[in-house]
Design a protein around this motif. Structure first.
Motif, PDB file in Angstrom:
ATOM      1  N   ALA A   5       1.882   7.628   5.231  1.00 18.21           N
ATOM      2  CA  ALA A   5       1.852   6.877   6.492  1.00 18.21           C
ATOM      3  C   ALA A   5       1.402   5.458   6.186  1.00 18.21           C
ATOM      4  CB  ALA A   5       0.899   7.537   7.479  1.00 18.21           C
ATOM      5  N   GLU A   6       1.953   4.502   6.953  1.00 15.93           N
ATOM      6  CA  GLU A   6       1.598   3.101   6.766  1.00 15.93           C
ATOM      7  C   GLU A   6       1.287   2.459   8.109  1.00 15.93           C
ATOM      8  OE1 GLU A   6       4.038   0.467   4.323  1.00 15.93           O
ATOM      9  OE2 GLU A   6       5.048   2.238   3.509  1.00 15.93           O
ATOM     10  N   GLN A   7       0.405   1.460   8.068  1.00 15.83           N
ATOM     11  CA  GLN A   7       0.208   0.616   9.232  1.00 15.83           C
ATOM     12  C   GLN A   7      -0.244  -0.765   8.738  1.00 15.83           C
ATOM     13  OE1 GLN A   7      -2.882   2.462  11.646  1.00 15.83           O
ATOM     14  NE2 GLN A   7      -4.448   1.124  10.784  1.00 15.83           N
ATOM     15  N   GLY A   8       0.020  -1.777   9.536  1.00 22.97           N
ATOM     16  CA  GLY A   8      -0.351  -3.139   9.152  1.00 22.97           C
ATOM     17  C   GLY A   8       0.830  -4.067   9.258  1.00 22.97           C
ATOM     18  N   ASP A   9       0.688  -5.249   8.641  1.00 25.74           N
ATOM     19  CA  ASP A   9       1.750  -6.252   8.702  1.00 25.74           C
ATOM     20  C   ASP A   9       1.878  -6.941   7.350  1.00 25.74           C
ATOM     21  OD1 ASP A   9      -0.461  -7.995   8.575  1.00 25.74           O
ATOM     22  OD2 ASP A   9      -0.590  -8.082  10.774  1.00 25.74           O
TER      23      ASP A   9
ATOM     24  N   THR B 235      -2.071  -0.873   5.175  1.00 22.17           N
ATOM     25  CA  THR B 235      -2.804   0.284   4.668  1.00 22.17           C
ATOM     26  C   THR B 235      -1.855   1.467   4.580  1.00 22.17           C
ATOM     27  OG1 THR B 235      -4.860  -0.470   5.707  1.00 22.17           O
ATOM     28  CG2 THR B 235      -4.772   1.839   5.034  1.00 22.17           C
ATOM     29  N   MET B 236      -1.939   2.195   3.460  1.00 24.51           N
ATOM     30  CA  MET B 236      -1.113   3.392   3.269  1.00 24.51           C
ATOM     31  C   MET B 236      -2.011   4.591   3.023  1.00 24.51           C
ATOM     32  SD  MET B 236       1.700   4.263   0.282  1.00 24.51           S
ATOM     33  CE  MET B 236       2.920   3.101   0.902  1.00 24.51           C
ATOM     34  N   TRP B 237      -1.656   5.718   3.652  1.00 29.74           N
ATOM     35  CA  TRP B 237      -2.342   6.982   3.398  1.00 29.74           C
ATOM     36  C   TRP B 237      -1.341   7.952   2.774  1.00 29.74           C
ATOM     37  CZ3 TRP B 237      -3.060   4.225   7.936  1.00 29.74           C
ATOM     38  CH2 TRP B 237      -4.369   3.772   8.181  1.00 29.74           C
ATOM     39  N   VAL B 238      -1.732   8.565   1.679  1.00 28.35           N
ATOM     40  CA  VAL B 238      -0.873   9.532   0.985  1.00 28.35           C
ATOM     41  C   VAL B 238      -1.633  10.857   0.877  1.00 28.35           C
ATOM     42  CG1 VAL B 238       0.501  10.002  -1.076  1.00 28.35           C
ATOM     43  CG2 VAL B 238       0.082   7.625  -0.379  1.00 28.35           C
TER      44      VAL B 238
END
Length: 343
Positions: free
Chosen positions: A94-98, A103-106
């Motif tokens: 999952a990713e969020q930001g610009d 930020t990525m969560w694996v």
């Protein structure tokens, strides 16, 4: 390529989960140019999933294992909506930001479960090349984590084994602050008032009779079911071990004596209320003690054994607190040199 191979060799050169965590986040940090990388633990307490940092690295600073006493059970998963959605959909990441910061969560999927997650904060969006590198590191981490897990787990119950206990207790002893000397101020790491670390020894009552009457197959089923109840009764940041035979050990982190007794007795009552297939009713006796930084692991385990022996010889199916037994004059403060064997 040489740098990648160096990190792969370093990651697979350890025989310890904590060192594997540190070498993994170091590899991610250096090979992807991340601003911060963390390994997160994902655990349930009741109906709530909690996220707790296990190891982290930021900028050019060295990787470090997070202070488990301060971390406690962590933060609720609700504070990580992108990660929560990723776990619910079993997505690989999952990713969020610009374009300024992302930020990525694996999640580290082991079968149907993800008990760990890699979190990477990057200055700018994640490129396809960076994602490819992260996927490769996660693949190596997952495979080697499985190998370490296999060597640290009891083959029957899936709980941590005796070999792992020694290292876990040594770490807890190291992390437990010693009381300040008279006239000295409280140390910064001192946990909240009344918060201590605890060790509990659990023994199944009359287990030999279960094996003799119903056979080892049903005896093994009793042990498996008790192991399952142990995992569901204690908190995600506690540690549960099978010592062999019908004896189990629990390390409880950062809680008060009253709360430790309540948590332990909740498990005892769960076993007492359960109807085991073919066998029927089974009970357990439990002795527990506080963990003190100035006492050796042998002494700490011996104190819990003494409390357990008191429980076994005074009616069974009960929880006995070593420190309380000593305060009440029911036990003498004699440190045993070996642990007690029960039948």
């Amino acid at each position: 390529m040489d740098s990648l191979l160096k990190h792969m060799v370093h990651m697979t050169g350890h025989r310890d989960h904590a060192m594997l965590d540190l070498s993994t986040i170091t590899a991610v940090q250096e090979l992807t140019g991340a601003a911060q990388t963390r390994i997160l633990s994902l655990g349930k307490s009741g109906s709530q999933t909690w996220v707790r940092a296990r190891a982290s690295i930021r900028g050019d600073h060295p990787a470090r294992v997070e202070d488990q006493l301060e971390a406690g059970r962590g933060e609720p998963l609700d504070l990580f909506p992108a990660l929560a959605e990723c776990l619910a959909s079993r997505a690989p990441r999952a990713e969020q930001g610009d374009s300024a910061q992302a930020t990525m969560w694996v999640p580290i999927w082991i079968g149907e479960q993800a008990a760990s997650c890699l979190e990477i904060v990057h200055s700018g969006a994640f490129t396809a090349e960076v994602v490819h590198t992260i996927d490769g590191i996660v693949g190596v981490y997952r495979n080697f984590h499985n190998l370490l897990d296999y060597s640290e787990r009891d083959s029957l119950t899936g709980l941590l084994n005796r070999k792992t206990f020694d290292d876990q207790l040594a770490r807890m002893l190291h992390a437990t602050p010693e009381p300040p000397l008279p006239g000295q101020p409280e140390r910064r790491q001192q946990p909240a008032t009344g918060q201590e670390q605890w060790l509990a020894v659990i023994d199944v009552d009359h287990f030999k009779l279960v094996n003799d009457r119903f056979g080892h197959l049903y005896g093994d089923e009793v042990l498996i079911l008790i192991a399952n109840m142990l995992q569901s009764s204690f908190r995600s940041h506690d540690r549960v071990f099978r010592f062999g035979g019908e004896e189990f050990v629990v390390l409880l982190r950062s809680t008060t004596a009253d709360n430790a007794c309540r948590i332990i007795d909740r498990f005892r009552k769960a076993v007492e209320a359960h109807v085991f297939p073919q066998v029927g009713k089974v009970t357990v006796s439990i002795g527990f003690t506080s963990i003190k930084a100035y006492e050796s692991p042998v002494v700490t385990l011996g104190h819990a054994d003494q409390a357990l022996y008191y429980a076994k010889t005074n009616g069974r199916n009960q929880v006995c607190h070593y420190d309380q037994l000593v305060a009440d004059g029911l036990l003498q403060t004699v440190a045993p040199t070996t642990t007690v064997e029960f039948f």
